[in-house]
Design an enzyme around this catalytic site. Sequence first.
Site, PDB file in Angstrom:
ATOM      1  N   HIS A 186     -18.501  28.299  48.486  1.00 53.54           N
ATOM      2  CA  HIS A 186     -18.876  27.139  49.300  1.00 53.54           C
ATOM      3  C   HIS A 186     -20.239  27.435  49.925  1.00 53.54           C
ATOM      4  CE1 HIS A 186     -18.620  23.598  51.622  1.00 53.54           C
ATOM      5  NE2 HIS A 186     -17.766  23.941  52.546  1.00 53.54           N
TER       6      HIS A 186
ATOM      7  N   HIS B  26     -21.486  21.721  40.459  1.00 54.35           N
ATOM      8  CA  HIS B  26     -20.955  21.207  41.716  1.00 54.35           C
ATOM      9  C   HIS B  26     -19.598  20.558  41.456  1.00 54.35           C
ATOM     10  CE1 HIS B  26     -20.641  18.767  45.395  1.00 54.35           C
ATOM     11  NE2 HIS B  26     -21.476  19.637  45.919  1.00 54.35           N
TER      12      HIS B  26
ATOM     13  N   ASP C 120     -27.785  24.148  47.072  1.00 54.15           N
ATOM     14  CA  ASP C 120     -28.131  25.527  47.419  1.00 54.15           C
ATOM     15  C   ASP C 120     -29.290  26.085  46.606  1.00 54.15           C
ATOM     16  OD1 ASP C 120     -25.880  25.726  49.200  1.00 54.15           O
ATOM     17  OD2 ASP C 120     -24.610  25.857  47.430  1.00 54.15           O
TER      18      ASP C 120
END
Lengths: 392, 392
Positions: A224, A263, A320
């Site tokens: 995460h 994702h 990210d």
Amino acid sequence: MENEKSILNTGLRGVTIASTKISDVDGARGKLVYRGYQAKDLAGKISFEELVFLLLYERLPKDKELKQIDSDLKNERGIPPELLSALETRPRDALPMDILQAAISMLAHHDPDSREYSREAALRIALKLIAKIPTIVAAWERIRNNRKPVKPSPDLGHAANFLYMMTGEKPDDERTGFFDVCLVLHAEHSFNASTFAAREVASTKAHMYAATAAGVGSLSGALHGGANTRVMEMLLNIESAEKVDEYIENILNSGGVIMGLGHAVYQIDDPRALILAPMSKKMGERTGNLKWYELSKSLEHKAKEAFREKKGRDIYVNVDFYSASLYYYMGIPVDLFTPIFAISRIAGWAAHVIEEQFGGAADKPALYRPESDYIGDYCGAEECSFVPMDDR
Amino acid sequence: MENEKSILNTGLRGVTIASTKISDVDGARGKLVYRGYQAKDLAGKISFEELVFLLLYERLPKDKELKQIDSDLKNERGIPPELLSALETRPRDALPMDILQAAISMLAHHDPDSREYSREAALRIALKLIAKIPTIVAAWERIRNNRKPVKPSPDLGHAANFLYMMTGEKPDDERTGFFDVCLVLHAEHSFNASTFAAREVASTKAHMYAATAAGVGSLSGALHGGANTRVMEMLLNIESAEKVDEYIENILNSGGVIMGLGHAVYQIDDPRALILAPMSKKMGERTGNLKWYELSKSLEHKAKEAFREKKGRDIYVNVDFYSASLYYYMGIPVDLFTPIFAISRIAGWAAHVIEEQFGGAADKPALYRPESDYIGDYCGAEECSFVPMDDR
């Protein structure tokens, strides 16, 4: 239940479990919506403070309201001296996310609002958490380096103040602006794992500090929020653009994953990554070192190509992937990337805790209490018979 | 998904989301099974230490193995002096569950195992948490009363040692035995809210301390573990058996709930309550004060009657109903009832975190990431258009 099989052990992927008025994620179209507005339309146009108002009060603020929430947040930035004393007792090598989880639990000890179960108290706690989490993260960064924590500055906005408390130096406008956009882009993402954890805890009528600590725990995981730190570790490990091909081949052969790609929801490039990438480039140009941006870009293109060729499927960058090099260019320590995610996401967690406890259709939360299917041993019978110690 | 409607906003009630080898709860038949054995068949026959072995290692221990885990737990009971220093900084009126959540997060700061993602490290952390949580709860009870924490005694078993650390006096065998039964009965209950929260956090690959802190947060809620404290507060509030009728009538008229009655899963008396009730009676007889037991009994019978008559449905006692008066008779402060739940339930949480991360079908956890249905505003269009401040 008919589709039990399809949801068993899948982490509830693709299962719609609750309605929400906070955000909408359209994974197929790469659309992220906060209270009706696309996040990409808000980034660069509103400050994080303005977004906090939108998420908590369900509409964009008028000028006077923005000034009020800005002033309220500034007033709440300080943390109790006893909390600083507690942080001083912590081993200097403790991970910042582990420190943050403990510190958030400790904030409850100082706040009588944690004992009041009402929307008003929850809104007050929300502002306190949003205001104090940056102070905690910055204080720990100073303490672990044996430096004195820097007091929050009432002259600075939310984004600039955090950078100031972390470094002791006031950041310039471009750096502040970029960081503010990062905060706006990371603030909310519907029922992601940490938000779901926070809602789950809130559904028992636990207070927002307890729920937020759960969110931080969930965010700390490598699958995460912990991923942004791991993207940068990967880039540092690859080290130069020439080694990208070799890296991708090794990963594909070993069945590993490339951090920052893929994702749970998006089936196309993450809309946030599309904004973060050019910011990383600009910040790289500014520091005169495009290496990490270019390495990221090369990794993205070559990994996409390799996935199409060797795996026959597309893979996309997530939030990210470019935040890593951007934060790195901004001089932020790699293990603070995930706490910075929390500095932003607390706005979403708080809105969700309030919705779970006081919003929605029912006036009391439906405690999350799923069922499980026992597949363990029964000793070949109706049940195991107890065997006394001497007969085992 | 076909049955989306049926699971929307219901807290996943009745939805089977995962398989487990740890426990089985048959709500219709009032059956609770730990690794194949009915909990009621184990209560009074095995110690909590023995149950810990069963839950973590999937079978009852042999004599030598029990001696080993007993010794391992004893060796891990101490907590770092720096953690005690941190507890000393806390406001004396902080709630014990809030203290416990913070302290569990802080344990991670001292443990290198928190950085190792492996079954072996997780099993080591499990024993540390099981051993240290009682020490934390007892230390806080002493500190908040301005008394020195009592060091754990290697001469005492798990149950007796906690009572000793809390009071400074070694408990007699009956008290120890009763408390041990309580620990055995509260240790595990499949996907209850706190265990689900712990598994949810663990599914991101966060470490067991982060997951356990989430479990503690969830357990603190009034709708979950916080209920046992609230049962006792209710009994103290009713005060005498003569006021039971009036109390029930008030609750039914106001649409309130009677604490300790009703359960998310059981449709019949909780099998644990059937064991706890006679223990409460015995402890009441021993203290020469049956009042709280009798008040509970009267409340149970009259509430059941009233529910049948006025609501046309049955209601049943849950685990919290008789544990309240039992703990009260044992001299345990009312706001420690929920931390005592955690002292026991950590065994189940730990087993579930390990199963989530390293057991089961897949070798990596399926991150819990459900979907939500956006029912918020879109400004009557495809999406809201951004409105600059001056035009709002």
